[in-house]
Design a protein around this motif. Structure first.
Motif: not given
Length: 174
Positions: A104-107, A114-121, A132-136
């Protein structure tokens, strides 16, 4: 001064994933410490993420990555010219090829992981959203492409690699 800064920004600009793919595959490079005196360098090795989880086998450099996320993974360069000198010094270079569609091209993050895993703040915090991101990603792919000062692929699976002859290693490293 402005011209110097613009030139430097151009120099450190990240490469895109497709630069490293050829015929649907990507070539990976992994450095391993040379064996102790009296032991032979193996021609083929399996680079296994389980060693990332064990503090006894994890190096200082992977300890820093472990602080970001404890998801087991191995680290592969996509360009030996970008190697970290402290990693490569006194090490044997191994190479492997893997299908680019398994990475997967994370860049670019075309599917928004990234957006799905990121905390809103707080965004992606070490040991939290990064896990969470890397597990998904591990559920959906065998590895992930990203980078900072150099481009790298992290594999979530054990993967076999072949030793690069020393003459070829010197040529690859530039």
């Amino acid at each position: 001064m402005k011209t110097i800064l613009e030139g430097f920004r151009g120099y450190i600009q990240e490469a895109d994933f497709s630069k490293y793919t050829q015929g649907g595959n990507i070539t990976l490079y992994h450095y391993m410490r040379k064996p102790r005196f009296g032991q032979e360098v193996e021609e083929t090795v399996v680079i296994d993420p389980k060693y990332f989880s064990d503090p006894k086998t994890r190096s200082y450099y992977t300890n820093k990555e472990y602080q970001v996320s404890s998801v087991p993974r191995t680290f592969w360069y996509v360009d030996p010219k970008q190697r970290e000198r402290q990693i490569a010094q006194g090490s044997t270079l191994y190479t492997a090829t893997i299908s680019a569609d398994k990475i997967y091209d994370l860049r670019e993050d075309p599917d928004g992981y990234k957006k799905a895993a990121a905390h809103p703040i707080y965004g992606l915090r070490k040991g939290e959203e990064w896990n969470t991101l890397l597990e998904k990603l591990r559920e959906d792919y065998e590895g992930v492409f990203y980078g900072g000062s150099f481009d790298v692929v992290s594999l979530f699976i054990p993967y076999s690699a072949s030793r690069v002859p020393e003459e070829e290693q010197a040529s690859l490293e530039g």
